[in-house]
Scaffold this motif. Structure first.
Motif, PDB file in Angstrom:
ATOM      1  N   ASP A   1     -30.081  98.376  47.668  1.00 21.57           N
ATOM      2  CA  ASP A   1     -28.676  98.792  47.675  1.00 21.57           C
ATOM      3  C   ASP A   1     -28.094  98.206  48.961  1.00 21.57           C
ATOM      4  N   ILE A   2     -27.330  97.115  48.823  1.00 23.96           N
ATOM      5  CA  ILE A   2     -26.856  96.349  49.980  1.00 23.96           C
ATOM      6  C   ILE A   2     -25.384  96.627  50.224  1.00 23.96           C
ATOM      7  N   ARG A   3     -25.096  97.126  51.427  1.00 29.88           N
ATOM      8  CA  ARG A   3     -23.716  97.382  51.843  1.00 29.88           C
ATOM      9  C   ARG A   3     -23.345  96.311  52.865  1.00 29.88           C
ATOM     10  N   ASP A   4     -22.357  95.498  52.529  1.00 35.19           N
ATOM     11  CA  ASP A   4     -21.956  94.390  53.391  1.00 35.19           C
ATOM     12  C   ASP A   4     -20.698  94.748  54.170  1.00 35.19           C
ATOM     13  N   TYR A   5     -20.790  94.593  55.479  1.00 39.29           N
ATOM     14  CA  TYR A   5     -19.725  94.966  56.395  1.00 39.29           C
ATOM     15  C   TYR A   5     -19.173  93.739  57.116  1.00 39.29           C
TER      16      TYR A   5
ATOM     17  N   ASP B   1     -25.892 102.856  59.157  1.00 40.52           N
ATOM     18  CA  ASP B   1     -25.602 101.494  58.728  1.00 40.52           C
ATOM     19  C   ASP B   1     -25.159 100.643  59.919  1.00 40.52           C
ATOM     20  N   ALA B   2     -24.307 101.188  60.768  1.00 39.52           N
ATOM     21  CA  ALA B   2     -23.788 100.425  61.915  1.00 39.52           C
ATOM     22  C   ALA B   2     -24.921 100.010  62.852  1.00 39.52           C
ATOM     23  N   ALA B   3     -25.826 100.941  63.150  1.00 38.37           N
ATOM     24  CA  ALA B   3     -26.950 100.624  64.034  1.00 38.37           C
ATOM     25  C   ALA B   3     -27.870  99.584  63.398  1.00 38.37           C
ATOM     26  N   ALA B   4     -28.121  99.707  62.102  1.00 37.90           N
ATOM     27  CA  ALA B   4     -28.962  98.737  61.400  1.00 37.90           C
ATOM     28  C   ALA B   4     -28.322  97.353  61.423  1.00 37.90           C
ATOM     29  N   LEU B   5     -27.021  97.307  61.224  1.00 38.16           N
ATOM     30  CA  LEU B   5     -26.311  96.032  61.217  1.00 38.16           C
ATOM     31  C   LEU B   5     -26.423  95.341  62.574  1.00 38.16           C
ATOM     32  N   VAL B   6     -26.165  96.073  63.631  1.00 36.63           N
ATOM     33  CA  VAL B   6     -26.259  95.510  64.985  1.00 36.63           C
ATOM     34  C   VAL B   6     -27.678  94.994  65.244  1.00 36.63           C
ATOM     35  N   ARG B   7     -28.686  95.795  64.900  1.00 33.66           N
ATOM     36  CA  ARG B   7     -30.086  95.409  65.119  1.00 33.66           C
ATOM     37  C   ARG B   7     -30.469  94.180  64.316  1.00 33.66           C
ATOM     38  N   GLU B   8     -30.156  94.197  63.024  1.00 38.13           N
ATOM     39  CA  GLU B   8     -30.539  93.081  62.158  1.00 38.13           C
ATOM     40  C   GLU B   8     -29.875  91.768  62.577  1.00 38.13           C
ATOM     41  N   ILE B   9     -28.603  91.820  62.951  1.00 35.95           N
ATOM     42  CA  ILE B   9     -27.917  90.587  63.345  1.00 35.95           C
ATOM     43  C   ILE B   9     -28.526  90.041  64.629  1.00 35.95           C
ATOM     44  N   ARG B  10     -28.824  90.917  65.578  1.00 34.80           N
ATOM     45  CA  ARG B  10     -29.463  90.477  66.831  1.00 34.80           C
ATOM     46  C   ARG B  10     -30.822  89.846  66.526  1.00 34.80           C
ATOM     47  N   GLU B  11     -31.622  90.510  65.664  1.00 33.59           N
ATOM     48  CA  GLU B  11     -32.954  89.990  65.342  1.00 33.59           C
ATOM     49  C   GLU B  11     -32.900  88.650  64.624  1.00 33.59           C
TER      50      GLU B  11
ATOM     51  N   HIS C   1     -37.032 102.991  42.634  1.00 24.84           N
ATOM     52  CA  HIS C   1     -37.011 103.103  44.092  1.00 24.84           C
ATOM     53  C   HIS C   1     -35.873 102.238  44.632  1.00 24.84           C
ATOM     54  N   VAL C   2     -35.021 102.834  45.462  1.00 21.13           N
ATOM     55  CA  VAL C   2     -33.881 102.132  46.035  1.00 21.13           C
ATOM     56  C   VAL C   2     -34.066 102.031  47.545  1.00 21.13           C
ATOM     57  N   THR C   3     -33.933 100.827  48.074  1.00 19.29           N
ATOM     58  CA  THR C   3     -34.040 100.573  49.506  1.00 19.29           C
ATOM     59  C   THR C   3     -32.642 100.280  50.061  1.00 19.29           C
ATOM     60  N   ASP C   4     -32.220 101.061  51.041  1.00 14.56           N
ATOM     61  CA  ASP C   4     -30.914 100.853  51.672  1.00 14.56           C
ATOM     62  C   ASP C   4     -30.956  99.631  52.576  1.00 14.56           C
ATOM     63  N   CYS C   5     -29.952  98.768  52.434  1.00  9.64           N
ATOM     64  CA  CYS C   5     -29.850  97.554  53.235  1.00  9.64           C
ATOM     65  C   CYS C   5     -28.408  97.343  53.672  1.00  9.64           C
ATOM     66  N   VAL C   6     -28.236  96.547  54.714  1.00  8.90           N
ATOM     67  CA  VAL C   6     -26.904  96.172  55.178  1.00  8.90           C
ATOM     68  C   VAL C   6     -26.857  94.659  55.358  1.00  8.90           C
ATOM     69  N   GLY C   7     -25.652  94.116  55.268  1.00 10.29           N
ATOM     70  CA  GLY C   7     -25.429  92.710  55.542  1.00 10.29           C
ATOM     71  C   GLY C   7     -24.143  92.573  56.329  1.00 10.29           C
TER      72      GLY C   7
ATOM     73  N   PRO D   1     -19.776  96.194  64.403  1.00 13.12           N
ATOM     74  CA  PRO D   1     -19.553  96.352  62.964  1.00 13.12           C
ATOM     75  C   PRO D   1     -18.117  96.780  62.669  1.00 13.12           C
ATOM     76  N   GLY D   2     -17.630  96.321  61.522  1.00 12.43           N
ATOM     77  CA  GLY D   2     -16.296  96.681  61.065  1.00 12.43           C
ATOM     78  C   GLY D   2     -16.348  97.414  59.735  1.00 12.43           C
ATOM     79  N   ARG D   3     -15.318  97.194  58.936  1.00 12.30           N
ATOM     80  CA  ARG D   3     -15.155  97.917  57.671  1.00 12.30           C
ATOM     81  C   ARG D   3     -16.150  97.444  56.603  1.00 12.30           C
ATOM     82  N   LEU D   4     -16.424  98.327  55.661  1.00 17.74           N
ATOM     83  CA  LEU D   4     -17.233  97.977  54.495  1.00 17.74           C
ATOM     84  C   LEU D   4     -16.436  96.997  53.643  1.00 17.74           C
ATOM     85  N   ILE D   5     -17.037  95.860  53.339  1.00 16.48           N
ATOM     86  CA  ILE D   5     -16.366  94.846  52.514  1.00 16.48           C
ATOM     87  C   ILE D   5     -16.751  94.996  51.053  1.00 16.48           C
TER      88      ILE D   5
END
Length: 137
Positions: free
Chosen positions: A84-88, A47-57, A4-10, A65-69
């Protein structure tokens, strides 16, 4: 057997002094360890919406959000499976730095201070491999 893979952003966020935004994780996996802010992508969320939400929370900050790092896979802890963590890259556009949600603390850390902090597993190696921070010493 399918894992099982969980999508995440950082978010990799630096300030004008070159310091990196870190949060102290308030929950497992990695409770008590410093990491970049982020979290799970909710169903139907980009991913962009999740990033904005998570950082605010987690930090009280508004970001663009910017480019994928970079991208990493990490064990999901006791629940099993993988994250599965995608860091932006992200840029702060407002708000005040206040830990919230599942963050016990938040701070700006100079790259030279990272070696002395209890960081989430693999974080410093990933940041170095992506050229976000320099090597040791």
């Amino acid at each position: 057997m399918t894992t099982h893979v969980t999508d995440c952003v950082g978010a990799v966020i630096t300030d004008e002094a070159g310091r990196l935004l870190l949060i102290k994780r308030g929950h497992e996996p990695g409770k008590g360890l410093w990491s970049i802010p982020g979290g799970r992508v909710e169903a139907g969320e980009s991913d962009a919406a999740a990033l904005v939400r998570e950082i605010r929370e987690e930090t009280g900050l508004a970001v663009v959000p910017g480019r994928l790092i970079g991208r990493v896979r990490r064990p999901a802890g006791a629940a099993g499976g993988e994250f599965d963590i995608r860091d932006y890259a992200a840029e702060v556009t407002g708000g005040m730095l206040v830990p919230g949600d599942d963050a016990d603390d938040a701070m700006w850390a100079a790259p030279a201070d990272l070696d002395g902090l209890p960081l989430a597993d693999g974080l410093l190696a990933a940041l170095r491999s992506w050229g976000v921070v320099g090597g040791a010493g």
